[in-house]
Write an enzyme that holds these catalytic residues in place. Structure first.
Site, PDB file in Angstrom:
ATOM      1  N   LYS A 123       0.852  -1.188   0.000  1.00 15.22           N
ATOM      2  CA  LYS A 123       0.000   0.000   0.000  1.00 15.22           C
ATOM      3  C   LYS A 123       0.891   1.243   0.000  1.00 15.22           C
ATOM      4  O   LYS A 123       1.972   1.244   0.612  1.00 15.22           O
ATOM      5  CB  LYS A 123      -0.879  -0.011   1.249  1.00 15.22           C
ATOM      6  CG  LYS A 123      -1.773   1.214   1.417  1.00 15.22           C
ATOM      7  CD  LYS A 123      -2.873   1.280   0.374  1.00 15.22           C
ATOM      8  CE  LYS A 123      -3.535   2.652   0.299  1.00 15.22           C
ATOM      9  NZ  LYS A 123      -4.292   2.833  -0.961  1.00 15.22           N
ATOM     10  N   GLY A 126      -6.021  -4.495 -14.850  1.00 18.13           N
ATOM     11  CA  GLY A 126      -7.063  -5.445 -15.213  1.00 18.13           C
ATOM     12  C   GLY A 126      -6.627  -6.889 -15.325  1.00 18.13           C
ATOM     13  O   GLY A 126      -7.346  -7.717 -15.876  1.00 18.13           O
ATOM     14  N   CYS A 141      -1.127   9.092  -7.885  1.00 19.27           N
ATOM     15  CA  CYS A 141      -2.354   8.828  -7.131  1.00 19.27           C
ATOM     16  C   CYS A 141      -3.399   9.872  -7.451  1.00 19.27           C
ATOM     17  O   CYS A 141      -3.215  11.048  -7.166  1.00 19.27           O
ATOM     18  CB  CYS A 141      -2.101   8.808  -5.629  1.00 19.27           C
ATOM     19  SG  CYS A 141      -3.636   8.419  -4.729  1.00 19.27           S
ATOM     20  N   LYS A 158       6.014   4.537 -10.568  1.00 22.22           N
ATOM     21  CA  LYS A 158       4.689   4.139 -11.044  1.00 22.22           C
ATOM     22  C   LYS A 158       4.030   5.307 -11.746  1.00 22.22           C
ATOM     23  O   LYS A 158       3.775   6.356 -11.148  1.00 22.22           O
ATOM     24  CB  LYS A 158       3.834   3.669  -9.868  1.00 22.22           C
ATOM     25  CG  LYS A 158       2.494   3.136 -10.318  1.00 22.22           C
ATOM     26  CD  LYS A 158       1.992   2.077  -9.397  1.00 22.22           C
ATOM     27  CE  LYS A 158       0.588   1.665  -9.714  1.00 22.22           C
ATOM     28  NZ  LYS A 158       0.000   0.932  -8.606  1.00 22.22           N
ATOM     29  N   GLY A 211      -9.417  -2.442 -12.860  1.00 21.10           N
ATOM     30  CA  GLY A 211     -10.169  -3.649 -13.203  1.00 21.10           C
ATOM     31  C   GLY A 211     -10.141  -3.970 -14.689  1.00 21.10           C
ATOM     32  O   GLY A 211      -9.522  -3.261 -15.478  1.00 21.10           O
TER      33      GLY A 211
END
Ligand SMILES: Cc1cc2nc3c(=O)[nH]c(=O)nc-3n(C[C@H](O)[C@H](O)[C@H](O)COP(=O)(O)OP(=O)(O)OC[C@H]3O[C@@H](n4cnc5c(N)ncnc54)[C@H](O)[C@@H]3O)c2cc1C
Ligand SMILES: Cc1cc2nc3c(=O)[nH]c(=O)nc-3n(C[C@H](O)[C@H](O)[C@H](O)COP(=O)(O)OP(=O)(O)OC[C@H]3O[C@@H](n4cnc5c(N)ncnc54)[C@H](O)[C@@H]3O)c2cc1C
Ligand SMILES: Cc1cc2nc3c(=O)[nH]c(=O)nc-3n(C[C@H](O)[C@H](O)[C@H](O)COP(=O)(O)O)c2cc1C
Ligand SMILES: Cc1cc2nc3c(=O)[nH]c(=O)nc-3n(C[C@H](O)[C@H](O)[C@H](O)COP(=O)(O)O)c2cc1C
Ligand code: FES
Ligand code: FES
Lengths: 298, 308, 308, 298
Positions: free
Chosen positions: C52, C251, C137, C171, C224
């Site tokens: 996290k 996904g 984020c 990221k 997803g």
């Protein structure tokens, strides 16, 4: 990535004949399992049944949910005017076909059809050679039934990689003049490719109808070329596939490479499988380019 | 609708005289030029038809395969196959003139003179109710150049604005860091409204082939239900930034979906990919919206709008 | 794997000594700090755990509601709830030290000193195998500032690079016009690899409430299956632009999905949202990939890569 | 948007007790339709059954396809150790619950459970008042069965908007000391809200268990406040809902607003419904903030 030739406006203006296509909520009558992963799905769809011609197809909404999203095109395989039934012959290979194979009697599904250009039927009696490669048999029970109704002499060449992938003989219409069975592994009928020995059969024919993997169709067209020159060649019609977004000429997704009408080997225009096809004169197609396309028939 | 006891103002005014009978239109590239639907009988009741992207010269489009399905979406790389503006203005518009639905021509090009020429050719043609400038096609080279740069987008819209008095929507691409900066640029340059959004750049891989399913770079435009949340965020962001009308689009396939866009800030919406798997669905979407309007005693679609 | 007759090199070398036992990891924010999975027994066999997002001070995250489901996707606006780096470095890392899987700490912050402090605190701590810099984020204010600007991203990575010798992944956010320009900037600034992608900015509307489902601006991050085609396009674009390793994500819920990313150009992948609805799925994904590798006699995962 | 209070590390470190949660492929035994859109779904899941405590829940993977994507949490409603059966009481209101209501016997579905903190059971015998608002009855058949096994005196207040939304009496365990039925429209039992007349019932109770819409629970907590001060108040446990991404403490999606332990009306910390809940002491929750949350119970 743009196809180089400038299309004429006429090519692109071409409109699909959709005046006859209807949306119908069909009711599943049953799904016959034909061994391994082959199935015949029978549905009650009287309006579409009454309009469906051999070689045409319907767009089936497999699921009301969004997965799979697009409808799946299936050729009419059999059609019964008395009961209003049409059927689809399919292999359960992916999302759509697998769900169709699991329908239960009474289940409902939306269908749009009939769509596309089917096979042309003879105006005078003669001999038809009908060549199926595996699943490519799908449209032929209906086609052959109609041919036989017109007293046509029908030779059916039923080919597949192996016996388990053959269209089941007992479902064929009665009255075929001849049935040739070929499997690549020899597990049923004669061992060999469906195209083996075709030249002789074709030479005596007035019409050749074929459906199967593109590689087979392409080979078949080459054999057909050998039937001439000099004699009058049989008419040659093939049913082909393309990924379809709509099935009715709007999405422009189902482009297929055509040859220049002149026969010039230069790159020809693109056609729409759902509008000019799925049945086309075998000579219209640009086979080398078509062989680069994905095909679920193999 | 006459017999409903709703006092709803169903029409939507997009400015410069472009008044849609209702907010539910059908999206560019998913309805051709309307002729398939005409034959299938699914035209009446539409709020607007936005045509296939139309260029100066005919285009035969990209090599197949052109489409692939993804989870709750589809990828397309049609490449703007179209018969060219001469046919559209010369032949198609005549047929539209008698239709009960406004037809808005989606215009594409590769440079400013191109766009201007197409728009000029369509100006003053009966049957053409407005223009939708496609500066957001991911499937042709340079198709996104205008849409991703506010300055270039502004220049293009200014040029077109000077060349036509037709109502002018600009269709934005979501493939940008900040869609509102492009939106503001085209608003400032004289656009009457924006359409948001065009497709998202996506890819599908054929693992056995170890290559993308679609040719070339393998990229194509993603549309369908999968993109709805993204398109809603884009519309909401534009609504905060712009004063002009917004036509919302992305994954709409039901009345609920359409209402979501109206809440997010759209003035009208377009049904896109759903036309393929549910031809005629736009009428059902409208029906559902009208029922909602009645049940909630809306007097205008704007009543729905989120007011944070 | 000893008894498979495959000569596959299963490991993946991400550089600077970070060698993953296999390419299938689990994504930041979808696996906590690994302790729930430890209890559920779903840790062994993982290629890596990305924790996290961890900040300098503890954060209690955003007000609820924080998640909403969309078609084949989910929106989240957690807001980086985490116990702060002191707890992570001081307590959690000890527990990881005995795990058979490399743990890579996902690091978030709001300015350069923040990021640097967190990374320094984690440096030299046993149990911390590497860092994944989250510059993407969408759910905190300024969360996207670094990720959307190549220059800022470069400066941040340079500063962090100077402060730690841990393997450093960055990221990236896909919410940009050109993800490759950010990728190039972080590569030039010394990143050992990039992770692509973080979530897409999306929204869901509650029509009856005439407002977004989630609070504030109503936006949140979409993840997803819905985003897979978008993420694949991003990975393929990065693969053409960069020389450093790419960790692909978006996904993934099956071996087929993971293989698609490896073909598109990823060196390793992460399973994200699927951990929620299929806890333990990463092991199945790996198993499927190994079967594919065997059936296709791969000697390295790189054999899969698309070479246009 | 960030909750203002700085959480202590301990709050955030909290780990779920998952050592007992198992993933099991359950088999549907049947779905009982309980009128309108209420259903009881019975599944065979012997491992989970053997572990499930009252008030805990399972995460059900409604569909293997990606729509709906996330599992749905459902409280164990009944549990039968002899057969290994657990059941879920649900309203078919959306994607997930509708599909569950259409399961056919033999259908399989993945379940993860048991999850969360359930109701605490009495250590000594006494009186429990169990208050259900509509669907909130779901966890109580199992709870009350266990209470009765411990010889607890159980008063059940079964409330709903209308008769059709009441948990069916004939499915209640035998041996209740008292059953109070209330519907808002008076279509069954006494007309009124489930909270009407609760104060008197609570006053004599050792424990109050409640589940239902947040507004009802909030009102109930206020009534409970009136039971004191001066006398020893009954323990108060409520089961609440939050949208859940995982159900096992990882996604941090199911945040719920808690009160500061001090009782200070300032904004308290956030908890996780799936970890600290779904059953909590009614006083722990920050009701005004909770009432702002969406709830599918109304
Ligand atoms: C006009 C027409 C008639 C058809 N008639 C029949 C029929 O009678 N019986 C039958 O079994 N099938 C028929 N098909 C194919 C059918 O529409 C489906 O494509 C097939 O059933 C696979 O769909 P699926 O959803 O199960 O697989 P998917 O999950 O969609 O795909 C499975 C695999 O097949 C590939 N694929 C799927 N469809 C195509 C396609 N059209 N072209 C190229 N590659 C593809 C996919 O890329 C994937 O690799 C026809 C197709 C067309 C265009
Ligand atoms: C711990 C727990 C136990 C539960 N036990 C039961 C039970 O025993 N019986 C039962 O019927 N339901 C129960 N639920 C609710 C259940 O999980 C589903 O949310 C409900 O069945 C609706 O799901 P759906 O997929 O049918 O609807 P969806 O299509 O997901 O949603 C329908 C509508 O309800 C809203 N909604 C759905 N779930 C929630 C939620 N959790 N919080 C707020 N709003 C929501 C949606 O936003 C939407 O407006 C429980 C929930 C939790 C968290
Ligand atoms: C097959 C196809 C062709 C399209 N062609 C165009 C086009 O020519 N011009 C354009 O502006 N948008 C085009 N689009 C984009 C759609 O108009 C729409 O913006 C996009 O599909 C998102 O909406 P949807 O999810 O409802 O489909 C096309 C979309 C599809 C699927
Ligand atoms: C609930 C949730 C929390 C997340 N938290 C983080 C985070 O803290 N840091 C981060 O870099 N990414 C975070 N992500 C993004 C994921 O790591 C991943 O990039 C994204 O979800 C796309 O992958 P997926 O589609 O497989 O989920 C989070 C995603 C979700 C769904
Ligand atoms: S399938 Fe859409 S045009 Fe042919
Ligand atoms: S539901 Fe994921 S943490 Fe509670």
């Amino acid at each position: 990535m743009t196809a180089s030739s400038q299309p004429s406006a006429a090519d692109l203006v071409g409109e699909s004949d959709l005046t006859l296509a209807v949306e119908e909520v069909a009711t599943c009558l049953g799904v016959d399992s034909l061994g391994e992963n082959l199935f015949e799905v029978l549905v009650l769809a009287p309006r579409i049944q009454s309009l469906a011609e051999p070689g045409q197809f319907a767009q089936l909404l497999v699921d009301e949910g969004p997965v799979p999203l697009l409808r799946r095109p299936f050729s009419f395989s059999r059609s019964d005017p008395r009961s209003g039934m049409v059927s689809f012959y399919l292999a359960a290979v992916g999302q759509g076909s697998r769900r169709l194979s699991r329908l239960r009697p009474g289940d409902q599904l939306r269908m749009l059809g009939p769509l596309g250009r089917g096979f042309s039927l003879p105006e005078t009696r003669g001999t038809s050679v009908v060549v199926a490669g595996g699943l490519g048999a799908a449209p032929f029970p209906l086609l052959m039934t109609r041919l036989l109704q017109g007293d046509e002499r029908v030779v059916f060449v039923n080919g597949a990689r192996r016996a388990l992938e053959l269209y089941p003989e007992e479902r064929l219409p009665r009255g075929l003049s001849s049935l040739v069975v070929r499997t690549e592994d020899g597990s049923r009928g004669q061992a060999g490719r469906v195209t083996d020995g075709l030249l002789d059969l074709m030479k005596g024919a007035d019409r050749v109808y074929a459906c199967g993997p593109n590689a087979m169709l392409s080979a078949l067209v080459e054999i057909w070329e050998e039937t001439g020159p000099g004699v009058e060649r049989p008419r040659l019609e093939v049913s082909i596939e393309a990924p379809m977004g709509c099935g009715f000429g709007t999405c422009l997704g189902c482009a297929i490479p055509l040859r220049l009408p002149s026969g010039d080997p230069a790159e020809g225009p693109l056609g729409l499988c759902c509008r000019q096809g799925p049945v086309l004169d075998g000579r219209e197609l640009d086979w080398p380019r078509l062989l680069l396309q994905p095909s679920h028939l193999g | 609708m006459a017999d409903r006891d709703v006092t709803l103002e169903c029409q939507v005014d997009l400015g410069r005289g472009l008044v849609l009978p209702n907010p539910i239109g059908v999206a560019s590239g998913t309805f051709g030029y309307g002729f398939e639907a005409e034959r299938m009988g699914t035209i009446s009741g539409l709020g607007a038809i936005y045509t296939k992207g139309t260029t100066l010269l005919p285009r035969s489009g990209n090599h197949p395969p052109r489409i692939a399905e993804t989870t709750a979406g589809m990828l397309n790389s049609i490449g703007l196959q179209n018969p060219g503006v001469a046919v559209v203005a010369g032949e198609y518009a005549k047929r539209w003139a008698s239709w009960p639905v406004p037809v808005i021509v989606n215009v594409a090009g590769s440079d400013i003179p191109d766009y201007v020429a197409v728009c000029q050719r369509l100006t003053g043609i009966e049957g053409v109710a407005g223009l939708e400038l496609n500066i957001s096609c991911p499937n042709i080279s340079h198709g996104l150049d205008f849409g991703t740069d506010p300055a270039q987008a502004g220049r293009l819209v200014e040029a077109v604005r000077g060349a036509t008095d037709l109502p002018l929507l600009v269709k934005l691409t979501p493939n940008v860091t900040d869609i509102t900066s492009v939106g503001r640029a085209v608003e400032a340059a004289g656009a009457d409204g924006v359409t948001a959004v065009n497709t998202y750049v996506g890819m599908k891989i054929a693992v056995p082939q170890r290559a993308p399913v679609l040719p070339g770079l393998g990229t194509a435009g993603l549309s369908g239900p999968a993109i709805k949340p993204l398109a809603l965020a884009a519309v909401a962001a534009l609504r905060r930034a712009l004063g002009i009308p917004i036509v919302g689009i992305g994954g709409i396939g039901s009345a609920e979906d359409a209402l979501e866009f109206l809440v997010a800030g759209a003035d009208a919406v377009q049904v896109g990919t759903a036309n393929f798997y549910r031809p005629g669905i736009a009428a059902e979407v409208l029906e559902g919206c009208l029922q909602f309007a009645q049940a909630n005693a809306l007097s205008s679609w704007r009543d729905l709008r989120w007011r944070p």
